[in-house]
Design a protein around this motif. Structure first.
Motif, PDB file in Angstrom:
ATOM      1  N   UNK A   1      -9.415   0.740  -3.885  1.00 39.46           N
ATOM      2  CA  UNK A   1     -10.000  -1.303  -4.248  1.00 39.46           C
ATOM      3  C   UNK A   1     -10.133  -1.597  -2.532  1.00 39.46           C
ATOM      4  N   UNK A   2      -8.656  -1.364  -1.717  1.00 45.27           N
ATOM      5  CA  UNK A   2      -8.204  -1.974  -0.881  1.00 45.27           C
ATOM      6  C   UNK A   2      -9.908  -1.437   0.045  1.00 45.27           C
TER       7      UNK A   2
ATOM      8  N   UNK B   1     -11.515  10.017  -5.690  1.00 44.14           N
ATOM      9  CA  UNK B   1     -10.610   9.903  -7.159  1.00 44.14           C
ATOM     10  C   UNK B   1      -9.572  10.701  -6.825  1.00 44.14           C
ATOM     11  N   UNK B   2      -9.408  11.584  -6.108  1.00 42.34           N
ATOM     12  CA  UNK B   2      -7.714  11.865  -5.625  1.00 42.34           C
ATOM     13  C   UNK B   2      -6.967  11.292  -4.277  1.00 42.34           C
ATOM     14  N   UNK B   3      -7.875  10.407  -4.442  1.00 43.33           N
ATOM     15  CA  UNK B   3      -7.409   9.541  -3.182  1.00 43.33           C
ATOM     16  C   UNK B   3      -6.179   8.298  -4.489  1.00 43.33           C
ATOM     17  N   UNK B   4      -5.433   6.859  -3.758  1.00 47.08           N
ATOM     18  CA  UNK B   4      -4.814   6.439  -4.872  1.00 47.08           C
ATOM     19  C   UNK B   4      -5.535   5.008  -5.102  1.00 47.08           C
ATOM     20  N   UNK B   5      -5.807   4.548  -6.062  1.00 50.47           N
ATOM     21  CA  UNK B   5      -6.392   3.534  -7.330  1.00 50.47           C
ATOM     22  C   UNK B   5      -6.641   2.264  -5.592  1.00 50.47           C
TER      23      UNK B   5
ATOM     24  N   UNK C   1       0.442  -1.096   0.232  1.00 53.35           N
ATOM     25  CA  UNK C   1      -0.415  -0.249   0.106  1.00 53.35           C
ATOM     26  C   UNK C   1       1.149   1.623   0.316  1.00 53.35           C
ATOM     27  N   UNK C   2       1.731   0.842   0.916  1.00 53.14           N
ATOM     28  CA  UNK C   2       2.748   2.359   0.717  1.00 53.14           C
ATOM     29  C   UNK C   2       2.215   3.792   0.828  1.00 53.14           C
ATOM     30  N   UNK C   3       1.222   3.588   2.346  1.00 55.07           N
ATOM     31  CA  UNK C   3       0.784   4.842   2.692  1.00 55.07           C
ATOM     32  C   UNK C   3       1.899   5.928   3.235  1.00 55.07           C
ATOM     33  N   UNK C   4       1.065   7.199   3.014  1.00 53.22           N
ATOM     34  CA  UNK C   4       1.809   7.874   4.031  1.00 53.22           C
ATOM     35  C   UNK C   4       2.047   8.054   5.291  1.00 53.22           C
TER      36      UNK C   4
END
Length: 203
Positions: free
Chosen positions: A76-77, A68-72, A52-55
């Protein structure tokens, strides 16, 4: 009958990995648990902090108006999480506490995505305590986000002596401990699903 394996339905399980550390042992533990769950007929999706490599959390999804501004991958997760029946957390302990990668991962998703699901804890350590200090804190966190944590915590002490690098068990405790956890996950999940189908959930 006490101890009877009563789970009949295939459950949709989301498995959170709790470590992002280099050369993490979490990989072998997750392989073992994944194999045990699928062998029991359940469908498993892994949510991995490395993938996921989230900040570092600044804002949960529930506060973002435009997804829509978030990582796909995050969207999906979350969809998978919403549609799941059961959550399993695989966790070591860092400084006798919940690993930061795990709490950061869990906190990114909306609380509503977790509510009214059953959760289970698999914890481990290189020493004799099996990660139980982190597990006690995880039980509090899992309750706060709206899940029902099953009674059995599957603790794995001396983890590198319990599982090989491919996740193969090296002692009898591994399969019996996993079986007990999975049986409880199935029982509680089926009971909760039946109640939700009958009466819905509280508003």
């Amino acid at each position: 009958m006490a101890g009877k394996e009563v789970a009949k339905q295939s459950l949709k399980v989301v498995m959170f990995l709790g470590s992002a550390r280099e050369n993490r042992v979490c990989t072998r533990v997750s392989k073992f648990v994944h194999e045990q769950l699928t062998r029991s007929g359940h469908d498993v999706t892994v949510i991995d902090p490395l993938e996921m490599d989230l900040p570092v959390l600044r804002q949960s999804m529930m506060f973002v108006k435009d997804w829509t501004t978030l990582p796909e991958t995050m969207v999906k997760a979350n969809e998978t999480l919403v549609n799941s029946d059961t959550i399993v957390v695989i966790s070591p302990e860092y400084n006798h506490s919940i690993p930061p990668a795990l709490s950061n991962l869990i906190d990114h998703f909306p609380i509503s995505s977790y509510k009214y699901k059953v959760s289970g804890i698999v914890c481990y350590s290189p020493g004799p305590y099996g990660g139980m200090r982190a597990a006690m804190q995880l039980r509090c966190l899992l309750s706060e986000i709206g899940t029902i944590s099953v009674p059995h915590i599957f603790g794995i002490p001396h983890v590198t002596k319990a599982l090989d690098e491919d996740g193969k068990p090296l002692n009898e405790h591994m399969e019996s401990g996993a079986r007990k956890l999975i049986t409880q996950l199935g029982w509680y999940s089926e009971a909760l699903k039946a109640k939700k189908e009958k009466d819905g959930v509280p508003s």
